[in-house]
Scaffold this active site. Structure first.
Site, PDB file in Angstrom:
ATOM      1  N   GLU A  32      52.856  55.266  26.961  1.00  0.00           N
ATOM      2  CA  GLU A  32      54.048  56.110  26.933  1.00  0.00           C
ATOM      3  C   GLU A  32      53.951  57.108  28.079  1.00  0.00           C
ATOM      4  O   GLU A  32      52.984  57.859  28.173  1.00  0.00           O
ATOM      5  CB  GLU A  32      54.149  56.864  25.602  1.00  0.00           C
ATOM      6  N   HIS A  76      49.940  53.310  20.946  1.00  0.00           N
ATOM      7  CA  HIS A  76      50.115  53.788  22.316  1.00  0.00           C
ATOM      8  C   HIS A  76      49.367  55.089  22.594  1.00  0.00           C
ATOM      9  O   HIS A  76      48.975  55.794  21.686  1.00  0.00           O
ATOM     10  CB  HIS A  76      51.599  53.960  22.655  1.00  0.00           C
ATOM     11  N   HIS A 130      40.347  58.848  30.807  1.00  0.00           N
ATOM     12  CA  HIS A 130      41.016  57.782  31.537  1.00  0.00           C
ATOM     13  C   HIS A 130      41.617  56.757  30.579  1.00  0.00           C
ATOM     14  O   HIS A 130      41.306  56.756  29.392  1.00  0.00           O
ATOM     15  CB  HIS A 130      40.038  57.064  32.480  1.00  0.00           C
ATOM     16  N   GLU A 181      40.408  53.213  34.723  1.00  0.00           N
ATOM     17  CA  GLU A 181      39.238  52.353  34.886  1.00  0.00           C
ATOM     18  C   GLU A 181      39.738  50.920  35.031  1.00  0.00           C
ATOM     19  O   GLU A 181      40.666  50.497  34.339  1.00  0.00           O
ATOM     20  CB  GLU A 181      38.327  52.481  33.667  1.00  0.00           C
TER      21      GLU A 181
END
Length: 178
Positions: free
Chosen positions: A90, A23, A117, A163
């Protein structure tokens, strides 16, 4: 076969067998606003929420699940299942930020630049753009704008860039123009 560049190990070390990227974390001002965005606009589901009262923060673990994905009902099993997956987002909420009118996190794209991003691939970029427009999502860049075509950038409620791309439209990305 993957690409080789200066600094790239020829083979992953055996000691890293089984490692997986689980994550990334973003700090959010108001979890209700961010959860609405990520679950409604991007279709993610909340896998686990953890509260840490003594430190005054909460963690929300989200993923984009397919309809057939079933999270375990047992809290411990769900925790292990969540941390064994790939592609988790998260969201960290430090309690009280939602009631501070001028509070804002750095998005990483303003100076000094750092984080850039996260990215979602979609099956139909034009349909995704229509969906974002219907939901009044803020665009940094639309697919037809700029030098890099067929790639969009939207903003989440905290200003983080996301994106959005359609993989099959990017076969020539980074290649010299014909």
């Amino acid at each position: 076969m993957t690409e080789m560049h200066p600094g790239v190990a020829a083979q992953p070390p055996e000691a890293t067998r089984g490692f997986r990227f689980n994550h990334s974390m973003l700090r959010v001002k108001d979890p209700a606003v961010s959860l609405a965005f990520y679950t409604h606009v991007l279709g993610m589901r909340v896998l686990r929420k953890l509260d840490f009262a003594e430190m005054k923060f909460s963690l929300y673990f989200l993923a984009r699940l397919e309809r057939e994905d079933e999270a375990p009902a047992d809290a411990g099993e769900r925790m292990a299942w969540t941390f064994g997956r790939e592609g988790i987002l998260e969201l960290t909420h430090n309690w009280g930020t939602e009631s501070q009118p001028d509070f804002k996190y750095h998005d990483g794209n303003a100076q000094p630049q750092g984080f850039g991003h996260i990215c979602f691939s979609v099956p139909d970029l034009a349909a995704a753009v229509r969906w974002f427009d219907e939901n009044k999502v803020s665009f940094v860049k639309r697919p037809e704008q700029g030098k890099m075509k067929n790639v969009a950038f939207i903003r989440d409620p905290d200003g983080y860039w996301i994106e959005v791309l359609q993989p099959d439209l990017l076969r020539g990305l980074g290649q010299p123009a014909a």
